[in-house]
Design a protein around this motif. Structure first.
Motif, PDB file in Angstrom:
ATOM      1  N   ASP A 197       0.851  -1.093   0.058  1.00 43.23           N
ATOM      2  CA  ASP A 197      -0.192   0.499   0.114  1.00 43.23           C
ATOM      3  C   ASP A 197       1.122   1.557  -0.252  1.00 43.23           C
TER       4      ASP A 197
ATOM      5  N   GLU B 180     -11.240   3.919   3.138  1.00 42.56           N
ATOM      6  CA  GLU B 180      -9.844   5.094   2.727  1.00 42.56           C
ATOM      7  C   GLU B 180     -10.051   4.782   1.211  1.00 42.56           C
TER       8      GLU B 180
ATOM      9  N   GLU C 211      -8.670   3.976  -2.539  1.00 45.92           N
ATOM     10  CA  GLU C 211      -8.125   4.116  -3.175  1.00 45.92           C
ATOM     11  C   GLU C 211      -8.566   2.943  -4.257  1.00 45.92           C
TER      12      GLU C 211
ATOM     13  N   ASP D 261      -8.974   0.328   1.419  1.00 46.22           N
ATOM     14  CA  ASP D 261      -8.017  -0.287   2.717  1.00 46.22           C
ATOM     15  C   ASP D 261      -8.954   0.115   3.726  1.00 46.22           C
TER      16      ASP D 261
ATOM     17  N   LYS E 260      -4.976  -2.067   9.751  1.00 50.10           N
ATOM     18  CA  LYS E 260      -5.013  -2.360   8.955  1.00 50.10           C
ATOM     19  C   LYS E 260      -5.678  -3.417   8.086  1.00 50.10           C
TER      20      LYS E 260
ATOM     21  N   GLY F  48      -2.752   4.043  -1.740  1.00 52.92           N
ATOM     22  CA  GLY F  48      -3.558   5.127  -1.322  1.00 52.92           C
ATOM     23  C   GLY F  48      -4.210   6.290  -0.868  1.00 52.92           C
TER      24      GLY F  48
HETATM   25 CA    CA Z   1      -3.975   3.530   2.511  1.00 52.02          CA
END
Ligand code: CA
Length: 428
Positions: A139, A212, A214, A246, A266, A360
């Motif tokens: 990641d 997240e 991404e 994520d 995570k 990311g």
């Molecule tokens: Ca991430």
């Protein structure tokens, strides 16, 4: 190779609804099964259908191409991807050609057209599975706006970016076992958290569950240990891209992340869309990468290496309509995917087919384009109102988080479908 300018004027004999993600120019790959046939197969999306490649082979569609019998009965795309782009692109182009309107007539001797009732499976009858067997997952942390927002909140607004950030695409190695396909429910994770003023940590379900926004790319051509990929040939090593959520637990993350970085905050779940859009389909939507500071030679690149992919995040409370909470774009990323792969392998780290590299969190420069609740609500200080008048600082139990992505240019569109997960309470 067929030229994009030509392809983008083509129409298909398959009816494709306006604003469909699955236009003739897309043809993304997936792994699917159906309620009455649990065998997993390789498919291609077109309009509201999946092309059943196994069925196509059974009906002699691939005669003249030397595929082993039952090659398309597979629970992952890895073997197919390993054939290499020369073969996989040729197959995609043959299918695109046969789906072209002019080639769908009674006397065209077109197996896809003649046997469409057997080969075209309605997507609504399909069950989608994780499209690749992911060996390794990395990641990145390539959005300058996201890194700046997080640095501002957690460290120092005047020195939000750490000194290395503008010199290299920062990343960590994640965990592949908990990468799930869209539609999989997730449990609220439990772990250690410590309030800033508390003396000791406690064990509890996360109170700060976050997404997240991404995208990920799938490695399509591996390298040997000691070899490196350059920014120039990186795209030859990338099969395609997916949407990626994520999932993150901010309170667990805050306490655990020093000094080695993300771990249990995570790896409880990361979700991806079932469709892999190939790089060749995305070629038409390439754009310039945002201006960069001076970088070392191995990170320099020529030409357009970024992609104009519009991204959206929605939250759907259990008994309410979905609410759009963020609108971002893959092109905002400071480091492009060619630079990410060049950096990842510059030390000789080997890559394997099916490895996944995520971007990311992709945040833009405006508050409505931030890619996480952490940023959108500025650590919970600016809650977002849902359509049912409830507020969200982070993600609640029984919420569904949905991400969608698509490219649009000159009235032509290709899309990624969606990645969606329903959140269950922590498992007792
Ligand atoms: Ca991430």
């Amino acid at each position: 190779m067929l030229q994009n300018e030509d392809i983008f004027s083509w129409e298909s004999w398959v009816e494709i609804p306006k604003n469909s993600d699955f236009s003739l120019q897309n043809l993304p790959y997936c792994i699917f099964s159906t309620a009455d046939n649990h065998t997993k197969k390789i498919g291609i999306g077109i309009g509201e259908y999946v092309i059943d490649l196994h069925q196509a082979q059974e009906l002699n569609f691939f005669d003249g191409i030397d595929f082993p019998q039952n090659f398309f009965l597979n629970d992952a795309l890895n073997d197919f991807i390993s054939l290499g782009k020369v073969i996989t692109n040729t197959i995609r182009e043959i299918i695109m050609f046969d789906l072209k309107k002019e080639n769908g007539t009674a006397d065209s001797e077109n197996i896809l057209f003649d046997h469409q009732n057997q080969i075209l499976i309605p997507q609504k009858n399909a069950i989608f599975h994780l499209p690749v067997k992911i060996g390794d997952y990395t990641d990145f942390y390539s959005s300058r706006e996201h890194a700046t927002n997080v640095g501002t909140m957690f460290r120092d607004p005047n020195n939000a970016l750490l000194p290395n950030w503008l010199h290299l695409p920062v990343a960590y190695h994640g965990r592949a076992s908990s990468i799930i396909v869209s539609g999989t429910d997730i449990y609220r994770p439990k772990g250690q958290t410590k309030a800033p003023d508390a003396e000791k940590p406690i064990f509890q379900a996360t109170k700060l569950l976050d997404f997240e926004l991404e995208m990920g790319f799938i490695v399509g051509k591996g390298t040997d240990l000691g070899e490196n990929i350059t920014t120039e040939n990186a795209e030859e090593h990338i099969f395609g891209m997916v949407l990626f959520n994520d999932w993150s637990a901010r309170d667990i993350q805050t306490w655990e992340y020093v000094p080695l970085g993300p771990f249990l905050a995570k790896n409880f779940a990361s979700a991806m869309s079932p469709w892999v859009v190939v790089m060749e389909a995305l070629e038409y939507f390439k754009v310039e990468t945002p201006p960069q500071s001076e970088v070392l030679d191995y990170l320099k690149f020529k030409g357009k290496k970024s992609f104009d992919i519009q991204l959206e995040v929605f939250i759907k409370p259990q008994n309410s309509e979905e609410k759009l909470v963020s609108t971002s774009n893959h092109k905002f990323l400071y480091w492009n995917i060619s630079q990410q792969l060049a950096h990842h392998t510059v030390n000789g780290c080997n890559m394997n087919v099916g490895d996944l590299c995520a971007s990311g969190t992709i945040s833009g420069s405006t508050p409505d384009s931030y890619g996480s609740m952490l940023e959108l609500t500025w650590r919970g200080t600016k809650p977002i109102l849902m359509h049912d008048n409830t507020e969200r600082k982070f993600i609640n139990d029984y919420d569904t988080v949905i991400m969608r992505g698509f490219c649009e240019k000159n009235g032509k569109r290709i899309g990624f479908g969606e990645v969606s997960n329903f959140v269950l309470p922590a498992k007792s």
